[in-house]
Design a protein around this motif. Structure first.
Motif, PDB file in Angstrom:
ATOM      1  N   ALA A 319       0.878  -1.180   0.000  1.00  0.00           N
ATOM      2  CA  ALA A 319       0.000   0.000   0.000  1.00  0.00           C
ATOM      3  C   ALA A 319       0.904   1.216   0.000  1.00  0.00           C
ATOM      4  O   ALA A 319       1.865   1.267   0.779  1.00  0.00           O
ATOM      5  CB  ALA A 319      -0.904   0.020   1.226  1.00  0.00           C
ATOM      6  N   PRO A 320       0.664   2.179  -0.854  1.00  0.00           N
ATOM      7  CA  PRO A 320       1.483   3.396  -0.830  1.00  0.00           C
ATOM      8  C   PRO A 320       1.387   4.065   0.539  1.00  0.00           C
ATOM      9  O   PRO A 320       0.285   4.372   1.004  1.00  0.00           O
ATOM     10  CB  PRO A 320       0.861   4.262  -1.928  1.00  0.00           C
ATOM     11  N   TYR A 321       2.514   4.260   1.174  1.00  0.00           N
ATOM     12  CA  TYR A 321       2.494   4.880   2.496  1.00  0.00           C
ATOM     13  C   TYR A 321       1.856   6.265   2.458  1.00  0.00           C
ATOM     14  O   TYR A 321       1.175   6.674   3.402  1.00  0.00           O
ATOM     15  CB  TYR A 321       3.913   4.990   3.053  1.00  0.00           C
ATOM     16  N   SER A 322       2.092   6.990   1.372  1.00  0.00           N
ATOM     17  CA  SER A 322       1.521   8.330   1.267  1.00  0.00           C
ATOM     18  C   SER A 322      -0.002   8.284   1.223  1.00  0.00           C
ATOM     19  O   SER A 322      -0.666   9.282   1.509  1.00  0.00           O
ATOM     20  CB  SER A 322       2.053   9.031   0.017  1.00  0.00           C
ATOM     21  N   TRP A 323      -0.564   7.132   0.901  1.00  0.00           N
ATOM     22  CA  TRP A 323      -2.020   6.973   0.841  1.00  0.00           C
ATOM     23  C   TRP A 323      -2.565   6.368   2.125  1.00  0.00           C
ATOM     24  O   TRP A 323      -3.546   6.859   2.680  1.00  0.00           O
ATOM     25  CB  TRP A 323      -2.401   6.095  -0.355  1.00  0.00           C
ATOM     26  N   ILE A 324      -1.924   5.310   2.636  1.00  0.00           N
ATOM     27  CA  ILE A 324      -2.492   4.565   3.756  1.00  0.00           C
ATOM     28  C   ILE A 324      -2.162   5.199   5.107  1.00  0.00           C
ATOM     29  O   ILE A 324      -2.997   5.221   6.016  1.00  0.00           O
ATOM     30  CB  ILE A 324      -2.053   3.083   3.726  1.00  0.00           C
ATOM     31  N   PHE A 325      -0.966   5.752   5.280  1.00  0.00           N
ATOM     32  CA  PHE A 325      -0.593   6.273   6.595  1.00  0.00           C
ATOM     33  C   PHE A 325      -1.493   7.412   7.068  1.00  0.00           C
ATOM     34  O   PHE A 325      -1.889   7.433   8.245  1.00  0.00           O
ATOM     35  CB  PHE A 325       0.872   6.714   6.601  1.00  0.00           C
ATOM     36  N   PRO A 326      -1.863   8.385   6.226  1.00  0.00           N
ATOM     37  CA  PRO A 326      -2.747   9.444   6.719  1.00  0.00           C
ATOM     38  C   PRO A 326      -4.131   8.942   7.120  1.00  0.00           C
ATOM     39  O   PRO A 326      -4.865   9.658   7.822  1.00  0.00           O
ATOM     40  CB  PRO A 326      -2.847  10.412   5.526  1.00  0.00           C
ATOM     41  N   ARG A 327      -4.496   7.742   6.683  1.00  0.00           N
ATOM     42  CA  ARG A 327      -5.805   7.174   6.987  1.00  0.00           C
ATOM     43  C   ARG A 327      -5.768   6.259   8.208  1.00  0.00           C
ATOM     44  O   ARG A 327      -6.752   5.593   8.515  1.00  0.00           O
ATOM     45  CB  ARG A 327      -6.340   6.418   5.764  1.00  0.00           C
ATOM     46  N   ALA A 328      -4.614   6.203   8.895  1.00  0.00           N
ATOM     47  CA  ALA A 328      -4.445   5.316  10.039  1.00  0.00           C
ATOM     48  C   ALA A 328      -4.801   6.029  11.343  1.00  0.00           C
ATOM     49  O   ALA A 328      -4.757   7.262  11.440  1.00  0.00           O
ATOM     50  CB  ALA A 328      -3.000   4.826  10.110  1.00  0.00           C
ATOM     51  N   ALA A 329      -5.137   5.234  12.353  1.00  0.00           N
ATOM     52  CA  ALA A 329      -5.273   5.770  13.708  1.00  0.00           C
ATOM     53  C   ALA A 329      -3.899   5.921  14.334  1.00  0.00           C
ATOM     54  O   ALA A 329      -3.593   6.915  14.993  1.00  0.00           O
ATOM     55  CB  ALA A 329      -6.137   4.838  14.549  1.00  0.00           C
ATOM     56  N   THR A 330      -3.083   4.924  14.136  1.00  0.00           N
ATOM     57  CA  THR A 330      -1.682   4.949  14.552  1.00  0.00           C
ATOM     58  C   THR A 330      -0.930   3.979  13.650  1.00  0.00           C
ATOM     59  O   THR A 330      -1.532   3.127  12.990  1.00  0.00           O
ATOM     60  CB  THR A 330      -1.523   4.586  16.042  1.00  0.00           C
ATOM     61  N   ILE A 331       0.395   4.113  13.620  1.00  0.00           N
ATOM     62  CA  ILE A 331       1.214   3.330  12.704  1.00  0.00           C
ATOM     63  C   ILE A 331       2.265   2.579  13.504  1.00  0.00           C
ATOM     64  O   ILE A 331       2.910   3.157  14.394  1.00  0.00           O
ATOM     65  CB  ILE A 331       1.904   4.242  11.664  1.00  0.00           C
ATOM     66  N   VAL A 332       2.453   1.306  13.193  1.00  0.00           N
ATOM     67  CA  VAL A 332       3.481   0.482  13.820  1.00  0.00           C
ATOM     68  C   VAL A 332       4.421   0.017  12.718  1.00  0.00           C
ATOM     69  O   VAL A 332       3.989  -0.602  11.743  1.00  0.00           O
ATOM     70  CB  VAL A 332       2.866  -0.734  14.554  1.00  0.00           C
ATOM     71  N   HIS A 333       5.708   0.322  12.859  1.00  0.00           N
ATOM     72  CA  HIS A 333       6.649  -0.037  11.796  1.00  0.00           C
ATOM     73  C   HIS A 333       8.051  -0.249  12.360  1.00  0.00           C
ATOM     74  O   HIS A 333       8.287  -0.089  13.563  1.00  0.00           O
ATOM     75  CB  HIS A 333       6.658   1.031  10.696  1.00  0.00           C
ATOM     76  N   GLN A 334       8.991  -0.591  11.470  1.00  0.00           N
ATOM     77  CA  GLN A 334      10.325  -1.011  11.878  1.00  0.00           C
ATOM     78  C   GLN A 334      11.294   0.148  12.081  1.00  0.00           C
ATOM     79  O   GLN A 334      12.372  -0.031  12.646  1.00  0.00           O
ATOM     80  CB  GLN A 334      10.900  -1.995  10.841  1.00  0.00           C
ATOM     81  N   GLY A 335      10.972   1.330  11.622  1.00  0.00           N
ATOM     82  CA  GLY A 335      11.820   2.482  11.885  1.00  0.00           C
ATOM     83  C   GLY A 335      12.862   2.783  10.835  1.00  0.00           C
ATOM     84  O   GLY A 335      13.799   3.548  11.098  1.00  0.00           O
ATOM     85  N   GLY A 336      12.734   2.209   9.627  1.00  0.00           N
ATOM     86  CA  GLY A 336      13.631   2.601   8.550  1.00  0.00           C
ATOM     87  C   GLY A 336      13.450   4.066   8.208  1.00  0.00           C
ATOM     88  O   GLY A 336      12.400   4.662   8.483  1.00  0.00           O
ATOM     89  N   SER A 337      14.462   4.653   7.589  1.00  0.00           N
ATOM     90  CA  SER A 337      14.427   6.093   7.335  1.00  0.00           C
ATOM     91  C   SER A 337      13.215   6.502   6.504  1.00  0.00           C
ATOM     92  O   SER A 337      12.511   7.452   6.848  1.00  0.00           O
ATOM     93  CB  SER A 337      15.712   6.521   6.627  1.00  0.00           C
ATOM     94  N   GLY A 338      12.955   5.786   5.398  1.00  0.00           N
ATOM     95  CA  GLY A 338      11.844   6.149   4.535  1.00  0.00           C
ATOM     96  C   GLY A 338      10.501   5.974   5.212  1.00  0.00           C
ATOM     97  O   GLY A 338       9.616   6.840   5.117  1.00  0.00           O
ATOM     98  N   THR A 339      10.318   4.858   5.918  1.00  0.00           N
ATOM     99  CA  THR A 339       9.063   4.600   6.615  1.00  0.00           C
ATOM    100  C   THR A 339       8.860   5.599   7.742  1.00  0.00           C
ATOM    101  O   THR A 339       7.743   6.094   7.965  1.00  0.00           O
ATOM    102  CB  THR A 339       9.029   3.166   7.166  1.00  0.00           C
ATOM    103  N   THR A 340       9.936   5.922   8.453  1.00  0.00           N
ATOM    104  CA  THR A 340       9.848   6.918   9.519  1.00  0.00           C
ATOM    105  C   THR A 340       9.436   8.273   8.956  1.00  0.00           C
ATOM    106  O   THR A 340       8.566   8.963   9.507  1.00  0.00           O
ATOM    107  CB  THR A 340      11.193   7.031  10.255  1.00  0.00           C
ATOM    108  N   GLY A 341      10.040   8.662   7.843  1.00  0.00           N
ATOM    109  CA  GLY A 341       9.684   9.937   7.224  1.00  0.00           C
ATOM    110  C   GLY A 341       8.232   9.980   6.788  1.00  0.00           C
ATOM    111  O   GLY A 341       7.532  10.979   7.011  1.00  0.00           O
TER     112      GLY A 341
END
Length: 447
Positions: A319-341
């Motif tokens: 799922a494109p992060y730019s699309w799915i992340f703003p639609r989340a209540a909260t996000i759980v991820h591994q902390g890579g630079s791109g995902t963190t950004g």
């Protein structure tokens, strides 16, 4: 001579040289699109695995050894060893092939006006020196600067983080004292330099990866502000983002239907482009934690096709992060630079479960910033995950701070700023620091 981008000659030949995962490649793609829009010819050199990906975007591709598979589970597992991961990557997977990388990069850079290289490309400084080629280094994480003024969590020496408040002099002594222990790692680079008639004194990680022409710090000042011991020619435009916006019809329909209820946004779980291929128990724990909280969830990278694996829990391959992340209540991820950004830009509270490399440092920075929390991978149990996510959902300071940071990052003009600096370098200008920030200096480059 002026530094205005409009006055720079167009149709320059620019080479990006990236070794690593999609997390390393996608910032190059973000810059490449803008440079191409400005009229330049762009080639991207990377591992053969990404040839189709780059060609589909319409860029010229140049193969760059080592020819590895960044999705190989065994390879990822070895590199995710928190203590030995850096040594394994450098001494077993990159440096033994530095001669091959050098030969490939010589060929790719032969008719290039400027090169932009990621920090894992230890051959790039040699090629730039050989061709007297102006180049920029792209640094994606704060920990890569090894700042004594803003010490990072180092995965192979985690105990040093307890000395963070000891002052920059103590931290500089500690960083310097550790360098002799890894000097032997760089023998392949020294030998190659000697063979090619280049300077043999080198320090590939602590010094040489920083271009003398331009260093691009491609992360937000909210994550780490500029420090006095960064290279003087560093420019920090912020995160530069690219993710594949396209989704096939089945995936798009599944996601749009699932997130349509804006009164009950899901928790989004993701492990980025690399850790998802060796997730361990991350997705199983995540499912149980979501059920325990009675919350809906989207698991990105947990399935080869969209499917409901539990009532209210959707697994998708992508799922494109730019699309799915703003639609989340909260996000759980591994902390890579791109995902963190991407999670910071989305303005959502974040739980980081680091798998290795820069991820533990990013996690601690997010926690200090007040936009999220972190759990060590070994502590990511159903009980701990549920309790930590619940804090992010019910304690209002996390959502408030995340929204503030997200608005600030959305207002950044990181890609144009970075490309302006690249064009200034093409015109013989370099970036320098002054008391009011980062500006262009009209000093032409030697050689």
């Amino acid at each position: 001579m002026t530094t205005a981008a409009s006055d720079i000659n167009r149709n320059k030949r620019i080479l990006f040289a990236s070794i690593g995962s999609l997390g390393d490649l996608h910032p190059c793609v973000a810059l490449a699109f803008e440079l191409r829009r400005r009229g330049h010819s762009v080639t991207i050199a990377s591992t053969e695995f990404y040839r189709g990906h780059i060609a589909a975007l319409g860029f010229e591709f140049a193969p760059l050894r080592p020819n590895w598979d960044p999705t190989d589970r065994d390879l990822i597992a070895r590199c995710e060893n928190l203590k030995r991961g850096p040594e394994i990557l450098f001494r077993e997977l990159i440096l033994p092939y530095v001669n091959d990388t050098y030969e490939d990069l010589l060929h790719a850079a032969a008719n290039t006006d400027l090169m932009i290289a990621g920090e894992l490309n230890f051959a790039a400084p040699l090629v730039a020196e050989k061709f007297k080629l102006p180049w920029a280094s792209a640094i994606l994480s704060p920990c890569s600067f090894f700042s004594a003024h803003d010490p990072s969590f180092l995965v192979n020496a985690p105990y040093l983080i307890h000395l963070r408040r000891s002052g920059w002099i103590v931290n500089r002594v500690i960083l310097n004292s550790g360098q002799p222990f890894i000097r032997r790692w760089w023998s392949p680079v020294r030998n190659l330099r000697k063979r090619e008639g280049l300077r043999t004194k080198c320090n590939p990680v602590f010094r040489d990866k920083f271009s003398p022409d331009l260093v691009l710090a491609l992360f937000s000042k909210h994550l780490a502000a500029p420090q006095p011991d960064w290279p003087v020619n560093t420019l920090q435009p912020g995160f530069v983002f690219y993710d594949r916006p396209e989704m096939d019809s089945e995936l798009k329909a599944s996601l749009q239907s699932f997130v349509a209820n804006t009164d009950d946004p899901p928790i989004v779980f993701s492990l980025g482009s690399t850790a998802a291929h060796n997730p361990g128990h991350f997705y199983e724990v995540s499912i149980s934690a979501a059920k325990h909280l009675r919350r809906r969830a989207v698991l990105v990278g947990a399935s080869d096709s969209p499917r409901m694996i539990e009532p209210g829990i959707l697994a998708v391959p992508y799922a494109p992060y730019s699309w799915i992340f703003p639609r989340a209540a909260t996000i759980v991820h591994q902390g890579g630079s791109g995902t963190t950004g991407q999670s910071m830009r989305a303005g959502k509270p974040t739980l980081i479960v680091p798998y290795g490399w820069d991820q533990p440092d990013n996690a601690m920075r997010i926690e200090r910033l007040g936009t999220g929390l972190h759990l060590p991978r070994r502590a990511y149990s159903v009980e701990n995950a549920a309790a930590t996510i619940e804090r992010l959902l019910i304690e209002p300071q996390f959502a408030r701070r995340a929204a503030e940071v997200g608005q600030s990052i959305c207002a950044d003009d990181a890609v144009p700023l970075a490309c302006d600096a690249i064009e200034r370098l093409l015109g013989g200008f370099v970036a320098v620091q002054n008391g009011s920030g980062w500006v262009a200096d009209s000093k032409t480059q030697p050689g």
